[in-house]
Structures are given as structure tokens and as C-alpha cells.
Design a protein around this motif. Structure first.
Motif, PDB file in Angstrom:
ATOM      1  N   GLN A 109     -41.845   6.763  23.509  1.00  9.97           N
ATOM      2  CA  GLN A 109     -42.290   5.298  23.658  1.00  9.97           C
ATOM      3  C   GLN A 109     -41.554   4.429  23.976  1.00  9.97           C
ATOM      4  OE1 GLN A 109     -43.561   4.667  19.423  1.00  9.97           O
ATOM      5  NE2 GLN A 109     -44.950   6.351  19.210  1.00  9.97           N
ATOM      6  N   GLU A 110     -39.827   4.396  23.712  1.00  9.25           N
ATOM      7  CA  GLU A 110     -39.082   3.636  23.963  1.00  9.25           C
ATOM      8  C   GLU A 110     -38.845   3.979  25.560  1.00  9.25           C
ATOM      9  OE1 GLU A 110     -35.288   4.590  22.070  1.00  9.25           O
ATOM     10  OE2 GLU A 110     -35.944   3.796  20.254  1.00  9.25           O
ATOM     11  N   GLY A 111     -39.035   4.936  26.101  1.00 11.94           N
ATOM     12  CA  GLY A 111     -39.117   5.518  27.547  1.00 11.94           C
ATOM     13  C   GLY A 111     -40.140   4.462  28.309  1.00 11.94           C
ATOM     14  N   LYS A 112     -41.515   4.432  27.766  1.00 11.85           N
ATOM     15  CA  LYS A 112     -42.671   3.838  28.238  1.00 11.85           C
ATOM     16  C   LYS A 112     -42.272   2.347  28.419  1.00 11.85           C
ATOM     17  CE  LYS A 112     -47.198   2.395  26.891  1.00 11.85           C
ATOM     18  NZ  LYS A 112     -47.803   2.363  28.332  1.00 11.85           N
ATOM     19  N   ALA A 113     -41.510   1.831  27.407  1.00 14.53           N
ATOM     20  CA  ALA A 113     -41.250   0.300  27.308  1.00 14.53           C
ATOM     21  C   ALA A 113     -40.018   0.025  28.429  1.00 14.53           C
ATOM     22  CB  ALA A 113     -40.871  -0.178  25.984  1.00 14.53           C
ATOM     23  N   LEU A 114     -39.185   0.835  28.573  1.00 17.01           N
ATOM     24  CA  LEU A 114     -38.441   0.677  29.477  1.00 17.01           C
ATOM     25  C   LEU A 114     -38.882   0.960  31.173  1.00 17.01           C
ATOM     26  CD1 LEU A 114     -35.492   2.683  28.086  1.00 17.01           C
ATOM     27  CD2 LEU A 114     -35.396   0.516  28.424  1.00 17.01           C
ATOM     28  N   PHE A 115     -40.048   1.740  31.144  1.00 19.24           N
ATOM     29  CA  PHE A 115     -40.467   2.040  32.519  1.00 19.24           C
ATOM     30  C   PHE A 115     -41.370   0.761  32.819  1.00 19.24           C
ATOM     31  CE2 PHE A 115     -44.365   3.256  34.450  1.00 19.24           C
ATOM     32  CZ  PHE A 115     -44.047   3.858  35.871  1.00 19.24           C
ATOM     33  N   GLU A 116     -41.906   0.437  31.911  1.00 16.82           N
ATOM     34  CA  GLU A 116     -42.962  -0.829  32.215  1.00 16.82           C
ATOM     35  C   GLU A 116     -41.921  -2.228  32.610  1.00 16.82           C
ATOM     36  OE1 GLU A 116     -45.297  -1.532  28.808  1.00 16.82           O
ATOM     37  OE2 GLU A 116     -46.661   0.013  29.323  1.00 16.82           O
ATOM     38  N   ASP A 117     -40.714  -2.151  31.954  1.00 13.75           N
ATOM     39  CA  ASP A 117     -39.949  -3.339  32.265  1.00 13.75           C
ATOM     40  C   ASP A 117     -39.038  -2.987  33.627  1.00 13.75           C
ATOM     41  OD1 ASP A 117     -38.473  -5.766  31.503  1.00 13.75           O
ATOM     42  OD2 ASP A 117     -36.650  -4.203  31.368  1.00 13.75           O
ATOM     43  N   SER A 118     -38.739  -1.847  33.864  1.00 13.86           N
ATOM     44  CA  SER A 118     -38.120  -1.663  35.001  1.00 13.86           C
ATOM     45  C   SER A 118     -38.504  -0.930  36.198  1.00 13.86           C
ATOM     46  CB  SER A 118     -36.620  -0.750  34.449  1.00 13.86           C
ATOM     47  OG  SER A 118     -35.783  -1.361  33.541  1.00 13.86           O
ATOM     48  N   CYS A 119     -39.626  -0.249  35.934  1.00 13.35           N
ATOM     49  CA  CYS A 119     -40.258   0.493  37.085  1.00 13.35           C
ATOM     50  C   CYS A 119     -41.708   0.084  37.608  1.00 13.35           C
ATOM     51  CB  CYS A 119     -40.270   1.891  36.482  1.00 13.35           C
ATOM     52  SG  CYS A 119     -38.751   2.483  36.180  1.00 13.35           S
ATOM     53  N   LEU A 120     -42.182  -0.608  36.569  1.00  9.64           N
ATOM     54  CA  LEU A 120     -43.881  -0.655  36.826  1.00  9.64           C
ATOM     55  C   LEU A 120     -44.069  -1.777  38.159  1.00  9.64           C
ATOM     56  CD1 LEU A 120     -46.385   0.237  35.543  1.00  9.64           C
ATOM     57  CD2 LEU A 120     -46.490  -1.502  34.205  1.00  9.64           C
ATOM     58  N   SER A 121     -43.297  -2.217  38.365  1.00  5.29           N
ATOM     59  CA  SER A 121     -43.090  -3.447  39.547  1.00  5.29           C
ATOM     60  C   SER A 121     -43.313  -2.601  40.949  1.00  5.29           C
ATOM     61  CB  SER A 121     -42.029  -4.274  39.707  1.00  5.29           C
ATOM     62  OG  SER A 121     -40.760  -3.533  39.963  1.00  5.29           O
TER      63      SER A 121
END
Length: 351
Positions: free
Chosen positions: A252-264
Motif C-alpha cells: 500500500q505504501e508502494g502504491k502511494a509512492l508509485f502514484e507520487d513518483s511514477c504515475l506521471s
């Protein structure tokens, strides 16, 4: 004589080396064992061409040996000048007509196969997939099914599938040797080819046009499945839930980091993206097309993609510029990404 024997020995060793190396590499990465219509037709042309070459070689060598033995200089003939054939119209006609006939023998089936493989009469009634070549990966869009995915191309066995190909940067070349021939992927004009696989399985493909630092690492796969499996895959991909929440706290923490750093750059779900679509990342067997599909490799890829694929577009990712993702963060992102399996991250799977 010793010099000739040495050359023959070296040539034999070189030929043996080529034969041994031809057996190396990934499974199904060969044009000599066709598993699709295009590859089968291409092999037919290859066999015709090689047969003509062998016949020419044998005839030329036979004439060479005959002339060498019959007209060699004999004792007592050191100053004799043999009869000259310069200006012999018959010979000139013969050695002009023969190559033309050989070229016709090769050209006719080659042109026929080329036009056959370019046939688009069944395109409207077949599966159409938009293929985009990028440095150094492949994006696949199923417009009628509204599916976006990358690296792994799923198709049903025994059906014609039309690929409409464009490049977003430089010229690439789409090649799956076991299924069909090569097709250039250009930035400005769309090229179309069809593939029809005879057997289920995983077939490796490569970019066959030098396109930059990691050209040799621009691998992908075509996954050929039964019609039932294909229909299920389509349904799973259409229902992928971008808001999927994994069970473990770390993921879940990885999902939040992904959305913050990779989703762009990346996407989960059926939306366009700058980087590879990761909707079914957990189902894939390779990372970036060439790396072992493991958490360790994925963490290394996230932290240092340049060491794995020099020159790839991910090097411009903002998180790499400001070091905002630590190794611990990369491990969390990796755990989240490995749980992205199409059959598990859609609402229907929970029912």
C-alpha cells in the motif's frame, strides 16, 4: 597447397561455429522453425534462394575444377598461348541470360509472398492492434477492446491479427522470426502487417533496426493462447481497476509512492501513458523485456535503469534527478508492482 588447406580448415571451423551459435539464444527466436503463416512463407522463399545458390556454387566449382585440370600448363608448353574466346557472342549471351533466369526464379516467388503478406482484405473483420515502437520498448493498444499494454502482446491462435505500426521517435523494426518477417516501424508513416500463429506458446521478438544504445535489448514477446484464454485475458484487462489497493501495508505504501513518483509517466488501467503501461506487470515474465522477473531485479531497475538499458527514456524520470526514491522506497514500489495481475486487480475478481 598448405596455404589452401589452412584456408579450408579455417572456413570449416567458421562454418561449424555459425551452426553452433545458431542454436543459442531465446526459445522460438529463429526463422528456421516456422510457427506462423508469415514465417512459413518466408522460409519457403529462403529455401528457394538457398537452393539456387547451391546449384550455382556446384556448377561454378565443377566448371572451375574442369578448366583447372584440362587447361593447366603442361611440361613443354611454358610459352604456348591457348586459344582465346574474347568476343564469343554465344558465350556472352549464355552468361548473361543464365543470371537473368536465376534472378527471375528467385524474384517471382519473393514478389508473390511479399504481396501475399501485405494483403489487407480481411483487416476489418480481424483483430487490429496498434503497435508503437519507443526507445527501447513496445506499446500495444487494442482500440476495439479499449486495452492498453506493453511488452507482452497477447493474440489468439489460428487467427489473423493485423498490426498497425508507428514509431514515437526513431526508426525501429518489428520482428518475431518464428511467426513472420520484419516490418519497419517509422515515425511518419504507418506500416501494417498481419501475423497468424499456428501453435500456442510464447514467441520472442526483437527490434531489427539499430535504434540507439540499447537496441539489442529492445525485446518483447507475443503470447499465443487459445480463443477461450484470449477472451478471458481481454475481459480481465478491460476490467483492471486503477484504484486497486493491495492487502499488505508495504505494498500500500508502494502504491502511494508509485502514484507520487511514477504515475506521471506510467499507467495502470486502460489509459495512454508516456512510459510502459503496467496494468498486468505482475503477469509478465521479464522486466524491461530482458531482466529476470524478480523483486531484486525490479528494485535495481527502479534505482538504476541506466545500468540495465543505457539511453532509455526512464533516465529522465524526476525521482532519479532529485533522489526522492530511496532503496527502501524502491522495494515498496516493487512489491506493489509485482501484485499487478490483470486477473486479480479488477472488481469482478472479488465477487
Amino acid at each position: 597447397m598448405k596455404e589452401w588447406m589452412g584456408k579450408i580448415r579455417n572456413l570449416s571451423l567458421f562454418t561449424l561455429m555459425l551452426l553452433l551459435l545458431s542454436a543459442c539464444g531465446k526459445d522460438n527466436l529463429t526463422a528456421l522453425v516456422p510457427k506462423g503463416y508469415g514465417a512459413e512463407e518466408s522460409l519457403r522463399v529462403i529455401i528457394i534462394t538457398i537452393t539456387v545458390m547451391i546449384v550455382v556454387f556446384v556448377v561454378v566449382m565443377a566448371i572451375f575444377v574442369y578448366v583447372l585440370m584440362k587447361f593447366r600448363q603442361k611440361k613443354g608448353q611454358e610459352n604456348m598461348i591457348p586459344k582465346q574466346t574474347e568476343g564469343n557472342k554465344t558465350l556472352e549471351i549464355v552468361w548473361t541470360v543464365i543470371p537473368i533466369l536465376l534472378l527471375i526464379i528467385i524474384a517471382v516467388p519473393t514478389i508473390a509472398v511479399t504481396y501475399n503478406l501485405a494483403d489487407e482484405t480481411e483487416k476489418e473483420d480481424s483483430i487490429n492492434i496498434n503497435v508503437t515502437g519507443k526507445q527501447f520498448w513496445w506499446h500495444f493498444e487494442y482500440p476495439e477492446e479499449e486495452i492498453q499494454t506493453s511488452q507482452d502482446l497477447y493474440i489468439p491462435v489460428g487467427q489473423k491479427v493485423y498490426l498497425n505500426m508507428l514509431s514515437s521517435d526513431v526508426i525501429h523494426s518489428f520482428w518475431v522470426p518464428a511467426l513472420s518477417g520484419k516490418m519497419d516501424v517509422n515515425p511518419d508513416n504507418e506500416n501494417t502487417m498481419f501475423i497468424e500463429a499456428y501453435e500456442e506458446g510464447v514467441y520472442w521478438g526483437k527490434c531489427a533496426e539499430f535504434c540507439g544504445d540499447s537496441h539489442s535489448l529492445m525485446d518483447f514477446k507475443i503470447v499465443v493462447v487459445s480463443q477461450e484464454e484470449y477472451d478471458q485475458w481481454v475481459a480481465d484487462m478491460q476490467n483492471v481497476d486503477p484504484e486497486f489497493v493491495p492487502e499488505s501495508t508495504t505494498a500500500q505504501e508502494g502504491k502511494a509512492l508509485f502514484e507520487d513518483s511514477c504515475l506521471s509517466c506510467h499507467a495502470v488501467g486502460n489509459t495512454p501513458s508516456v512510459g510502459p503501461n503496467l496494468s498486468n506487470f505482475g503477469d509478465r515474465t521479464m522486466i524491461a523485456g530482458v531482466l529476470e522477473h524478480s523483486e531484486e531485479e525490479l528494485v535495481e531497475w527502479i534505482l538504476d535503469p541506466a545500468s540495465k538499458k543505457p539511453g532509455n527514456g526512464m533516465l529522465d524520470a524526476p525521482y532519479l534527478q532529485d533522489d526522492s526514491v530511496s532503496e527502501e522506497d524502491a522495494e515498496k514500489i516493487a512489491e506493489y508492482l509485482l501484485q499487478l495481475k490483470a486477473s486479480e486487480i479488477n472488481p469482478d475478481s472479488a465477487e
